[in-house]
Design an enzyme around this catalytic site. Structure first.
Site, PDB file in Angstrom:
ATOM      1  N   ILE A 102       0.928  -1.134  -0.156  1.00 52.21           N
ATOM      2  CA  ILE A 102       0.032   0.353   0.293  1.00 52.21           C
ATOM      3  C   ILE A 102       0.519   1.039   0.250  1.00 52.21           C
ATOM      4  O   ILE A 102       1.663   0.984   1.101  1.00 52.21           O
ATOM      5  CB  ILE A 102      -1.247   0.125   1.386  1.00 52.21           C
ATOM      6  CG1 ILE A 102      -1.481  -1.274   1.020  1.00 52.21           C
ATOM      7  CG2 ILE A 102      -1.568   1.639   1.190  1.00 52.21           C
ATOM      8  CD1 ILE A 102      -2.155  -1.569   2.658  1.00 52.21           C
TER       9      ILE A 102
ATOM     10  N   GLY B 102       1.473   5.211   0.421  1.00 48.85           N
ATOM     11  CA  GLY B 102       0.839   6.099   1.366  1.00 48.85           C
ATOM     12  C   GLY B 102      -0.290   5.292   2.655  1.00 48.85           C
ATOM     13  O   GLY B 102      -1.616   6.265   2.533  1.00 48.85           O
TER      14      GLY B 102
ATOM     15  N   ASN C 204       0.819   5.624   5.956  1.00 46.67           N
ATOM     16  CA  ASN C 204       0.997   6.218   7.123  1.00 46.67           C
ATOM     17  C   ASN C 204       0.099   6.914   7.037  1.00 46.67           C
ATOM     18  O   ASN C 204      -0.252   7.606   8.665  1.00 46.67           O
ATOM     19  CB  ASN C 204       2.416   6.405   7.098  1.00 46.67           C
ATOM     20  CG  ASN C 204       2.649   8.023   6.157  1.00 46.67           C
ATOM     21  OD1 ASN C 204       2.506   7.755   4.868  1.00 46.67           O
ATOM     22  ND2 ASN C 204       2.160   9.135   6.312  1.00 46.67           N
TER      23      ASN C 204
ATOM     24  N   TYR D 294      -5.609  18.773 -10.607  1.00 48.91           N
ATOM     25  CA  TYR D 294      -5.549  17.917  -9.004  1.00 48.91           C
ATOM     26  C   TYR D 294      -6.502  16.716 -10.437  1.00 48.91           C
ATOM     27  O   TYR D 294      -6.381  15.429 -10.349  1.00 48.91           O
ATOM     28  CB  TYR D 294      -6.095  18.222  -7.953  1.00 48.91           C
ATOM     29  CG  TYR D 294      -6.528  16.727  -6.620  1.00 48.91           C
ATOM     30  CD1 TYR D 294      -5.765  16.159  -6.432  1.00 48.91           C
ATOM     31  CD2 TYR D 294      -8.086  16.076  -6.435  1.00 48.91           C
ATOM     32  CE1 TYR D 294      -5.784  15.197  -5.042  1.00 48.91           C
ATOM     33  CE2 TYR D 294      -8.414  15.640  -6.095  1.00 48.91           C
ATOM     34  CZ  TYR D 294      -7.542  15.071  -5.152  1.00 48.91           C
ATOM     35  OH  TYR D 294      -8.225  13.410  -4.715  1.00 48.91           O
TER      36      TYR D 294
HETATM   37  N1  LIG Z   1      -9.626  12.721   1.407  1.00 48.42           N
HETATM   38  C1  LIG Z   1     -11.224  13.078   0.351  1.00 48.42           C
HETATM   39  O1  LIG Z   1     -11.903  13.038   0.266  1.00 48.42           O
HETATM   40  C2  LIG Z   1     -10.177  11.841  -1.321  1.00 48.42           C
HETATM   41  C3  LIG Z   1     -11.418  11.775  -1.619  1.00 48.42           C
HETATM   42  C4  LIG Z   1     -10.795  10.791  -3.498  1.00 48.42           C
HETATM   43  C5  LIG Z   1      -9.312  10.811  -3.316  1.00 48.42           C
HETATM   44  N2  LIG Z   1      -8.750   9.830  -2.537  1.00 48.42           N
HETATM   45  C6  LIG Z   1      -7.596  10.048  -2.831  1.00 48.42           C
HETATM   46  O2  LIG Z   1      -7.294   9.475  -1.407  1.00 48.42           O
HETATM   47  C7  LIG Z   1      -6.044   8.898  -1.547  1.00 48.42           C
HETATM   48  C8  LIG Z   1      -4.929   8.765  -0.369  1.00 48.42           C
HETATM   49  O3  LIG Z   1      -5.218  10.431   0.509  1.00 48.42           O
HETATM   50  P1  LIG Z   1      -5.712  10.684   1.650  1.00 48.42           P
HETATM   51  O4  LIG Z   1      -7.413  11.508   1.400  1.00 48.42           O
HETATM   52  O5  LIG Z   1      -5.976   9.713   2.305  1.00 48.42           O
HETATM   53  O6  LIG Z   1      -4.483  11.416   2.479  1.00 48.42           O
HETATM   54  P2  LIG Z   1      -3.087  11.638   2.890  1.00 48.42           P
HETATM   55  O7  LIG Z   1      -3.812  11.399   4.489  1.00 48.42           O
HETATM   56  O8  LIG Z   1      -2.792  13.050   2.649  1.00 48.42           O
HETATM   57  O9  LIG Z   1      -2.710  10.685   2.490  1.00 48.42           O
HETATM   58  C9  LIG Z   1      -1.937  10.548   1.733  1.00 48.42           C
HETATM   59  C10 LIG Z   1      -0.852   9.805   1.596  1.00 48.42           C
HETATM   60  O10 LIG Z   1      -0.040   9.769   0.459  1.00 48.42           O
HETATM   61  C11 LIG Z   1       1.491  10.100   0.645  1.00 48.42           C
HETATM   62  N3  LIG Z   1       2.551  10.848  -0.708  1.00 48.42           N
HETATM   63  C12 LIG Z   1       1.994  12.192  -0.727  1.00 48.42           C
HETATM   64  N4  LIG Z   1       2.938  12.416  -1.329  1.00 48.42           N
HETATM   65  C13 LIG Z   1       4.027  11.157  -1.240  1.00 48.42           C
HETATM   66  C14 LIG Z   1       5.079  10.592  -2.700  1.00 48.42           C
HETATM   67  N5  LIG Z   1       5.800  11.405  -2.929  1.00 48.42           N
HETATM   68  N6  LIG Z   1       5.662  10.055  -2.012  1.00 48.42           N
HETATM   69  C15 LIG Z   1       5.322   8.470  -0.403  1.00 48.42           C
HETATM   70  N7  LIG Z   1       4.013   8.530  -0.436  1.00 48.42           N
HETATM   71  C16 LIG Z   1       3.150   9.980  -0.696  1.00 48.42           C
HETATM   72  C17 LIG Z   1       1.753  10.559   2.254  1.00 48.42           C
HETATM   73  O11 LIG Z   1       2.522  11.124   3.138  1.00 48.42           O
HETATM   74  P3  LIG Z   1       2.808  12.118   4.337  1.00 48.42           P
HETATM   75  O12 LIG Z   1       2.158  11.524   5.354  1.00 48.42           O
HETATM   76  O13 LIG Z   1       4.096  11.567   4.103  1.00 48.42           O
HETATM   77  O14 LIG Z   1       2.269  13.396   3.165  1.00 48.42           O
HETATM   78  C18 LIG Z   1       0.090  10.019   3.054  1.00 48.42           C
HETATM   79  O15 LIG Z   1       0.989   8.724   3.715  1.00 48.42           O
HETATM   80  C19 LIG Z   1      -5.287   9.582  -2.743  1.00 48.42           C
HETATM   81  O16 LIG Z   1      -5.132   9.390  -3.683  1.00 48.42           O
HETATM   82  C20 LIG Z   1      -6.232  10.752  -2.532  1.00 48.42           C
HETATM   83  O17 LIG Z   1      -6.629  11.560  -3.647  1.00 48.42           O
HETATM   84  C21 LIG Z   1      -8.456  11.840  -1.460  1.00 48.42           C
END
Ligand SMILES: NC(=O)c1ccc[n+]([C@@H]2O[C@H](COP(=O)([O-])OP(=O)(O)OC[C@H]3O[C@@H](n4cnc5c(N)ncnc54)[C@H](OP(=O)(O)O)[C@@H]3O)[C@@H](O)[C@H]2O)c1
Length: 280
Positions: free
Chosen positions: A9, A11, A13, A166
């Site tokens: 998986i 991201g 963390n 995005y």
């Molecule tokens: N939240 C929403 O409403 C939503 C809606 C639609 C889609 N999504 C998608 O869901 C997915 C997960 O996002 P989330 O909402 O869970 O956000 P999140 O809590 O910010 O998690 C994103 C993860 O991606 C990691 N990441 C970012 N840049 C990276 C890099 N260059 N190399 C390795 N890891 C990296 C982050 O690491 P760090 O902690 O070190 O930054 C974090 O672990 C994303 O693809 C997002 O576009 C989210």
């Protein structure tokens, strides 16, 4: 239920990725976390082990915006693991300002498109060898408003707008999902995309304090946001199902443009050149 399965998986963390990792670890899978930050990665690893009671939770450090880091990760992963049953391309960013990766690519494009393209292609031999295996791409309904612009893949010609750039990168993820599913026809490797819903995670860390408060109050929890990723990774119901876009565990229609095969092939060719995959 997932005993003996190796699940990678990205991201893992934070947010949806961390909850997905917890659930798969609870099902007794071996969970491999790909994270970019040592401290955040180790803290989440401890939490996932504690929550699941499963010690088979491994952590690799890799910045997905760096092609060199991805190649190094894949080589380390393959030295340690012979199989890969589930790959979840989950990592994501939402950046207020235009940033460039170490390789000089716009960051949304680097993290959502080029990085997963390279990572997935370099792991395809292991996924095929381990089949039936599954690839899951965490995309977003934000792709629906987006339009491809092949003349500006690096988002440098027009004023940088967070949701436009995005959304476009999420449309590119959809094109990648469908093209990959066509290329994997006849193998037992499936690939599906998921929109997790609107979820209160760290993704909005660049947003105003009010938006972050609003998200915590009204958006889905990360546990609920991870449900469809977990379902696609583990449920026997979706065995063999490929090339679909899921919301709330149901296949849905993605945008008309996402089904454009000419765009998908064109993007695949560009990514192949940008990652140097064709010269291997
Ligand atoms: N939240 C929403 O409403 C939503 C809606 C639609 C889609 N999504 C998608 O869901 C997915 C997960 O996002 P989330 O909402 O869970 O956000 P999140 O809590 O910010 O998690 C994103 C993860 O991606 C990691 N990441 C970012 N840049 C990276 C890099 N260059 N190399 C390795 N890891 C990296 C982050 O690491 P760090 O902690 O070190 O930054 C974090 O672990 C994303 O693809 C997002 O576009 C989210």
């Amino acid at each position: 239920m997932m005993e003996g399965k190796i699940c990678l998986i990205t991201g893992a963390n934070s947010g949806i990725g961390k909850e997905t990792a917890k659930a798969l670890a609870k099902m007794n899978a071996t969970v491999v976390m790909l994270c970019r930050d040592k401290e955040r990665g180790e803290e989440a690893q401890k939490e996932i082990i504690k929550h699941s009671g499963n010690e088979n939770v491994d952590l690799f450090l890799c910045d997905l915006s760096s092609q060199q880091a991805i190649r190094k990760f894949v080589s380390e992963f393959k030295n340690k693991y012979q199989n890969l049953h589930v790959l979840i391309n989950n990592a994501g960013v939402m950046l207020k300002n235009r940033n460039l990766s170490v390789d000089g690519f716009e960051m949304n494009f680097a993290v959502h498109v080029l990085g997963p393209f390279l990572l997935t292609n370099l792991l395809l031999d292991t996924l095929k060898k381990s089949s039936p295996s599954r690839i899951i791409i965490v995309t977003s309904a934000a792709h629906k408003r987006a339009k491809m612009d092949f003349d500006d893949l690096q988002s440098e010609n027009k004023k940088y707008r967070l949701f436009t750039v995005y959304g476009r990168s999420k449309l590119q993820e959809m094109l990648f999902t469908y093209e990959l599913s066509r290329k994997l026809e006849g193998t037992k490797v499936t690939v599906n995309a998921v929109h997790p819903g609107v979820v209160a995670t760290n993704l909005g860390r660049d947003q105003s304090k009010f938006s972050q408060w609003f998200a915590r109050k009204f958006f889905k929890s990360p546990e609920a946001g991870a449900e469809t990723s977990i379902y696609l990774a583990s449920s026997p119901e979706v065995e063999g199902l490929t090339g679909k876009y899921f919301i709330d565990r149901e296949p849905r229609d993605s945008s008309e443009e996402s089904y454009n095969e000419e765009y998908a092939q064109r993007l695949w060719k560009i990514c192949t050149e940008m990652t140097g995959l064709n010269s291997q």
